[in-house]
Design a protein around this motif. Structure first.
Motif, mmCIF file in Angstrom:
data_model
loop_
_atom_site.group_PDB
_atom_site.id
_atom_site.type_symbol
_atom_site.label_atom_id
_atom_site.label_comp_id
_atom_site.label_asym_id
_atom_site.label_seq_id
_atom_site.Cartn_x
_atom_site.Cartn_y
_atom_site.Cartn_z
ATOM 1 N N GLU A 27 33.655 -10.843 16.395
ATOM 2 C CA GLU A 27 34.701 -11.193 17.068
ATOM 3 C C GLU A 27 34.723 -10.587 18.539
ATOM 4 O OE1 GLU A 27 38.458 -9.428 15.680
ATOM 5 O OE2 GLU A 27 39.698 -10.641 16.853
ATOM 6 N N GLN A 28 34.099 -9.227 18.634
ATOM 7 C CA GLN A 28 34.000 -8.585 19.937
ATOM 8 C C GLN A 28 32.694 -9.658 20.794
ATOM 9 O OE1 GLN A 28 32.991 -4.805 18.784
ATOM 10 N NE2 GLN A 28 35.183 -4.150 18.575
ATOM 11 N N ARG A 82 31.222 -13.230 24.861
ATOM 12 C CA ARG A 82 30.475 -14.606 25.113
ATOM 13 C C ARG A 82 31.455 -15.653 25.866
ATOM 14 N NH1 ARG A 82 29.778 -19.254 24.170
ATOM 15 N NH2 ARG A 82 31.204 -19.436 22.858
ATOM 16 N N ALA A 83 32.506 -15.662 25.403
ATOM 17 C CA ALA A 83 33.564 -16.638 25.867
ATOM 18 C C ALA A 83 34.011 -16.188 27.234
ATOM 19 C CB ALA A 83 34.907 -16.843 25.009
ATOM 20 N N ALA A 84 33.931 -14.816 27.600
ATOM 21 C CA ALA A 84 34.377 -14.363 28.590
ATOM 22 C C ALA A 84 33.163 -14.543 29.822
ATOM 23 C CB ALA A 84 34.812 -13.115 28.746
ATOM 24 N N GLY A 85 32.024 -14.902 29.469
ATOM 25 C CA GLY A 85 30.853 -14.921 30.229
ATOM 26 C C GLY A 85 30.031 -13.808 30.407
ATOM 27 N N GLN A 100 25.271 -4.914 23.828
ATOM 28 C CA GLN A 100 24.481 -3.930 23.285
ATOM 29 C C GLN A 100 25.544 -3.295 22.107
ATOM 30 O OE1 GLN A 100 22.845 -1.239 26.164
ATOM 31 N NE2 GLN A 100 22.281 0.236 24.659
ATOM 32 N N GLY A 101 24.821 -3.005 20.982
ATOM 33 C CA GLY A 101 25.857 -2.366 19.804
ATOM 34 C C GLY A 101 25.450 -2.695 18.715
ATOM 35 N N TYR A 102 25.966 -1.772 17.595
ATOM 36 C CA TYR A 102 25.704 -2.114 16.244
ATOM 37 C C TYR A 102 25.885 -3.289 15.552
ATOM 38 C CZ TYR A 102 26.649 3.152 16.298
ATOM 39 O OH TYR A 102 26.365 4.675 16.567
ATOM 40 N N PHE A 103 26.310 -4.172 16.045
ATOM 41 C CA PHE A 103 26.779 -5.424 15.567
ATOM 42 C C PHE A 103 25.183 -6.136 15.679
ATOM 43 C CE2 PHE A 103 27.465 -10.251 16.314
ATOM 44 C CZ PHE A 103 27.819 -10.480 14.887
ATOM 45 N N PHE A 104 24.415 -5.862 16.559
ATOM 46 C CA PHE A 104 23.303 -6.662 16.898
ATOM 47 C C PHE A 104 21.998 -5.698 16.368
ATOM 48 C CE2 PHE A 104 26.013 -8.088 20.246
ATOM 49 C CZ PHE A 104 25.716 -9.366 19.846
ATOM 50 N N ASN A 153 39.887 -6.879 21.559
ATOM 51 C CA ASN A 153 40.678 -7.915 20.852
ATOM 52 C C ASN A 153 42.056 -7.198 20.191
ATOM 53 O OD1 ASN A 153 39.266 -10.429 20.930
ATOM 54 N ND2 ASN A 153 37.454 -9.044 19.738
ATOM 55 N N ARG A 154 42.529 -5.969 20.753
ATOM 56 C CA ARG A 154 43.700 -5.381 20.131
ATOM 57 C C ARG A 154 44.507 -4.951 21.459
ATOM 58 N NH1 ARG A 154 41.897 -0.451 18.491
ATOM 59 N NH2 ARG A 154 39.882 -0.874 18.503
#
Ligand code: C2E
Ligand code: CA
Ligand code: CA
Ligand code: CA
Length: 282
Positions: free
Chosen positions: A245-246, A251-254, A259-263, A213-214
């Motif tokens: 946001e990531q 998700r929008a990109a399909g 996997q990641g700390y957000f989850f 996103n950057r």
């Protein structure tokens, strides 16, 4: 130069000595780590982002942990290379695989995870030799675990640096084990080389997810990997997703899996099961 005198050399020399002393301590510690019960496996869920299981954990990555009595907790980025250089990675790798299959069998038996849940274990270049497929087949048989539930994660450099790798991968694939190409985008492999290897899943390195996103180029790379993987008939897991946001961009990109700390962060079994997203009611 001014720093080139005996004093400068002294500092340099002591620095080197300290470093090799640490490596020696790690090496000696690793030799006893399994026997002393200092190693364990943490698990991080792999989440479906798309499809009818969106929001659910569909698998997990097994990540080795070492808490040394003398050195305290040591990060895998530090001790794995030492284990590889010291010829200890084979024993550690066997131990991780055995533990991961034991844990997965327990979760299935207890109904904590669905029958098609998979666990992915990391494999070093040094392990990618001729006898790996037989070792894996023996462990699967011993645990009565279908090969389809096991994933093996291999980096690009591991494949390119081992002449025995392609044949080992082909035989593992024949067994029905899922092969994941780890840290994709950080190595130097050409896509034509990869196309000839039987990978089922590409794991997009977290550096690209972080920049998505950057930096337009990171986003372009993620999108390119997604479309390439699709045309090669491979699935994709995006690693290192740290914020909403990531996750939303992916998700929008399909992107089918993440996997990641957000989850969830990698965690010991009890904590992993307690926080397993979307499967608590199974
Ligand atoms: P890897 O295979 O790329 O594993 C992913 C690493 O990213 C893990 O670090 C994980 O804890 C971390 N991670 C997960 N989500 C996030 C996130 O959202 N943000 C950030 N910044 N990091 C995240 P870990 O557990 O320290 O492992 C480091 C590396 O050590 C692994 O990288 C893998 O190459 C190696 N390793 C770990 N366990 C084993 C093993 O059993 N065998 C072998 N051969 N290598 C292993
Ligand atoms: Ca991995
Ligand atoms: Ca990775
Ligand atoms: Ca890595």
């Amino acid at each position: 130069s001014k720093r080139g005198g005996p004093g400068g050399f002294r500092v340099f020399h002591d620095g080197l000595a300290a470093r090799s002393n640490r490596v020696l301590q790690l090496e000696q510690g690793l030799q006893r780590a399994i026997g002393r019960g200092e190693v364990s496996v943490h698990y991080q869920p792999v989440m479906a982002l798309t499809g009818d299981r969106a929001g659910q954990a569909v698998g997990a990555e097994a990540l080795l942990r070492w808490h040394s009595a003398e050195l305290g907790p040591v990060r895998p980025d530090e001790f794995i290379p030492v284990a590889e250089a010291a010829g200890l990675i084979g024993a550690l790798g066997d131990w991780v695989l055995d533990q991961a299959l034991t844990d997965l069998g327990d979760w299935m038996a207890a109904g904590h995870v669905p029958a098609d849940f998979h666990v992915a274990v990391n494999v070093s270049a040094h392990q990618l030799c001729a006898d790996l497929p037989d070792r894996v087949a023996r462990q699967l048989a011993r645990h009565r675990m279908p090969a389809a539930n096991l994933g093996l994660e291999v980096t690009e450099s591991a494949v390119l640096n081992r002449s025995t790798a392609p044949e080992a991968l082909r035989r593992l694939h024949e067994l029905g084990v899922t092969l994941l190409l780890d840290d994709f985008g950080t190595g130097y492999s050409s896509l034509s080389q990869l196309q000839e290897l039987p990978f089922d899943v590409v794991k997009v390195d977290r550096s690209f997810v972080a920049g998505m996103n950057r930096h337009p180029r990171s986003r372009a790379l993620v999108l390119a990997v997604l479309s390439l993987a699709e045309s090669f008939g491979m699935s994709v897991v995006a690693e290192g997703v740290e914020d909403e946001e990531q996750a939303e961009s992916l998700r929008a990109a399909g992107c089918p899996r993440v996997q990641g700390y957000f989850f969830a962060r990698p965690a010991p079994v009890a904590e992993f099961l307690a926080n397993l997203p979307g499967t608590a009611a199974v």
